[in-house]
Design a protein around this motif. Structure first.
Motif, PDB file in Angstrom:
ATOM      1  N   VAL A 289       0.834  -1.205   0.000  1.00 23.85           N
ATOM      2  CA  VAL A 289       0.000   0.000   0.000  1.00 23.85           C
ATOM      3  C   VAL A 289       0.870   1.257   0.000  1.00 23.85           C
ATOM      4  O   VAL A 289       0.622   2.211  -0.757  1.00 23.85           O
ATOM      5  CB  VAL A 289      -0.958  -0.004   1.216  1.00 23.85           C
ATOM      6  CG1 VAL A 289      -1.649   1.353   1.358  1.00 23.85           C
ATOM      7  CG2 VAL A 289      -1.983  -1.111   1.077  1.00 23.85           C
ATOM      8  N   ASP A 290       1.904   1.250   0.820  1.00 25.08           N
ATOM      9  CA  ASP A 290       2.786   2.415   0.893  1.00 25.08           C
ATOM     10  C   ASP A 290       3.459   2.674  -0.450  1.00 25.08           C
ATOM     11  O   ASP A 290       3.528   3.821  -0.913  1.00 25.08           O
ATOM     12  CB  ASP A 290       3.832   2.199   1.985  1.00 25.08           C
ATOM     13  CG  ASP A 290       4.774   3.375   2.119  1.00 25.08           C
ATOM     14  OD1 ASP A 290       4.306   4.487   2.428  1.00 25.08           O
ATOM     15  OD2 ASP A 290       5.991   3.181   1.891  1.00 25.08           O
ATOM     16  N   GLN A 291       3.942   1.597  -1.090  1.00 26.00           N
ATOM     17  CA  GLN A 291       4.590   1.761  -2.383  1.00 26.00           C
ATOM     18  C   GLN A 291       3.592   2.185  -3.462  1.00 26.00           C
ATOM     19  O   GLN A 291       3.892   3.037  -4.312  1.00 26.00           O
ATOM     20  CB  GLN A 291       5.276   0.453  -2.795  1.00 26.00           C
ATOM     21  CG  GLN A 291       6.000   0.508  -4.131  1.00 26.00           C
ATOM     22  CD  GLN A 291       7.137   1.515  -4.155  1.00 26.00           C
ATOM     23  OE1 GLN A 291       7.955   1.564  -3.241  1.00 26.00           O
ATOM     24  NE2 GLN A 291       7.183   2.332  -5.191  1.00 26.00           N
ATOM     25  N   ALA A 292       2.384   1.606  -3.426  1.00 21.53           N
ATOM     26  CA  ALA A 292       1.356   1.928  -4.428  1.00 21.53           C
ATOM     27  C   ALA A 292       0.937   3.394  -4.358  1.00 21.53           C
ATOM     28  O   ALA A 292       0.567   3.996  -5.378  1.00 21.53           O
ATOM     29  CB  ALA A 292       0.137   1.030  -4.243  1.00 21.53           C
ATOM     30  N   LYS A 293       1.001   3.969  -3.186  1.00 18.33           N
ATOM     31  CA  LYS A 293       0.642   5.385  -3.026  1.00 18.33           C
ATOM     32  C   LYS A 293       1.690   6.305  -3.644  1.00 18.33           C
ATOM     33  O   LYS A 293       1.391   7.436  -4.032  1.00 18.33           O
ATOM     34  CB  LYS A 293       0.484   5.723  -1.538  1.00 18.33           C
ATOM     35  CG  LYS A 293      -0.778   5.154  -0.901  1.00 18.33           C
ATOM     36  CD  LYS A 293      -0.822   5.513   0.584  1.00 18.33           C
ATOM     37  CE  LYS A 293      -2.099   5.000   1.238  1.00 18.33           C
ATOM     38  NZ  LYS A 293      -2.133   5.308   2.700  1.00 18.33           N
TER      39      LYS A 293
END
Length: 476
Positions: free
Chosen positions: A120-124
């Motif tokens: 999730v952090d990377q996708a953001k």
């Protein structure tokens, strides 16, 4: 088919802390109908109500719009809508113990919070760019992955999207580096379903009638059905014979799984790989270890399956457990061998994608932090004991094999003739699903249970799986 059931101290008593998931038992002989439905271990999670399309609606749409080659397990296919660690939930909210792990893929557990948070952090921030730009995710994961290879082997990594793609690339590298087209693989092996890997795959079930050149299949060191039993060196003589009589005397490479996954959880006979590697290298070939299923701590005793055989390959391929369910694969080899890919342009749009490599790095950290290799060894050994105890009770179980949490149970209608129980295995799978346990099947005859759960499996889960199999077999 079924031996008389009896209580034995080893199978049903004298264990450390039997949980509420276990079958009722006593020291007295079993009554007429002793096997009760086992209870699933407690789990502190309930999914929210599902409001999506039903299984029937999905199946209808799938039949209309997806390839007819797609198949499913069970007479009434499950609509799985959520997963949490070692458990899956269907549309009604019913919980199932996942004994298949998405085909040996979900090593850390479904939706592991650390892996999800990293994704999730990377996708953001960045979902995809290209390796033509710099990004730390791919380099960091490659460094961490390289450190997991044994000994002083200096390696570099090339990322792919799947195990098939990794094996395709490995075969091409071996052929380019050696200048020889001939590759050897083992009968009963599965290495993928693309052009080159279908040639290396050695089961007619998975091969189409298309050109598959340059691959020779050597005798399978099958410890259950093979003519030499567990004498690996005798099987390996066929590798040398194949080189002498089936090639020009030189080969490009030799590809093998340490444990054949699709082939029915078949662990290669002891002594085979060292002898086979020696013959192949003498003929100028490279040795490729296919770790797509047996890698990433699954076998428990070692991080990679080939390590149990005391060999060091020239190329290692991996996928499945590398990303805990994210599409990701890799080819790991030495800088010298990898240099052949610089002679032309070789590129992969999604290989090394920052989202996928971030997920892979997070999964690797979870394996180490939660000591899942050790857990796979302890729980896997325990489960294998439980399954072996069932073999003593049911004639239909011909063999129990594998290591760690990569286990196989082969069903036969005749132990002496080893006649595959093709129909019976489907009945047992249905029964186990109804109890709440999901496992896979494989082997050339489709008569082997493939038990490859998430590595966070507990002893209580192992007991529930074994008890569910016991219950289901008792209904035969």
């Amino acid at each position: 088919m079924k031996r008389a059931l009896r209580t034995t101290t080893r199978a049903f008593s004298g264990r450390n802390r039997r949980s509420s998931s276990q079958l009722a038992h006593s020291d007295a002989p079993f009554p007429q109908n002793p096997v009760v439905v086992p209870k699933m271990p407690p789990f502190d999670y309930s999914p929210p109500p599902y409001s999506g399309p039903s299984a029937a609606q999905i199946l209808h749409k799938r039949r209309e719009f997806l390839s007819p080659s797609m198949f499913h397990l069970y007479k009434n296919p499950l609509n799985i809508v959520e997963g949490k660690m070692q458990y899956l939930f269907d549309e009604s909210g019913r919980r199932y113990l996942d004994g298949f792990g998405g085909i040996a893929t979900v090593n850390c557990g479904h939706c592991h919070p650390d892996v999800v948070a990293a994704i999730v952090d990377q996708a953001k921030r960045l979902q995809h760019s290209t390796i033509l730009y710099l990004n730390h995710a791919i380099a960091d994961f490659a460094e961490a992955l390289a450190s997991k290879l044994p000994g002083d082997l200096k390696v570099v990594v090339f990322f792919t999207n799947s195990g098939t793609e990794a094996n395709e690339l490995a075969m091409m590298i071996a052929r380019l580096y050696t200048g020889c087209h001939d590759v050897i693989s083992i009968r009963n092996a599965y290495h993928g379903n693309a052009a080159g890997t279908m040639g290396a795959t050695a089961q007619s079930n998975w091969k189409f009638n298309v050109i598959q050149s340059g691959v020779h299949h050597t005798m399978n060191p099958d410890q259950y059905r093979g003519v030499f039993g567990s004498d690996g060196e005798k099987y390996a003589k066929d590798v040398q014979d194949l080189i002498d009589f089936g090639t020009c005397g030189r080969v490009g490479g030799f590809m093998a799984e340490a444990v054949q996954g699709v082939g029915g959880i078949m662990e290669l006979a002891p002594g085979y790989l060292p002898a086979a590697y020696k013959a192949v290298r003498k003929a100028g070939g490279l040795c490729i270890a296919d770790e797509v299923q047996s890698g990433f701590a699954r076998t428990g005793s070692h991080f990679w399956g080939f390590e149990a055989h005391g060999v060091i390959p020239d190329i290692v391929t991996m996928a499945k457990g590398i990303g805990n369910g994210i599409p990701l694969g890799a080819v790991v080899t030495t800088p010298e061998i990898a240099q052949v890919l610089t002679h032309r342009s070789y590129f992969n749009t999604f290989g090394g994608n920052p989202l996928c490599t971030t997920a892979g790095h997070a999964a690797l950290k979870v394996l180490e932090k939660e000591k899942l290799q050790e857990n796979a060894f302890v729980v896997g050994s325990y489960l294998k004991e439980r399954l072996t105890s069932l073999k003593e009770k049911y004639e239909i179980i011909g063999d129990v094999r594998g290591r760690g949490l990569m286990l196989g149970v082969e069903l036969v209608t005749d132990r002496h003739l080893k006649t595959p129980a093709k129909t019976e295995i489907l009945h047992v799978m249905e029964q186990m699903k109804d109890v709440g346990v999901l496992i896979g099947k494989g082997g050339f005859y489709g008569n082997v249970f493939r038990i490859t759960p998430p590595l966070c499996f507990t002893k209580e889960d192992a007991d529930f799986l074994a008890d569910a199999m016991h219950y289901s077999l008792s209904k035969m």
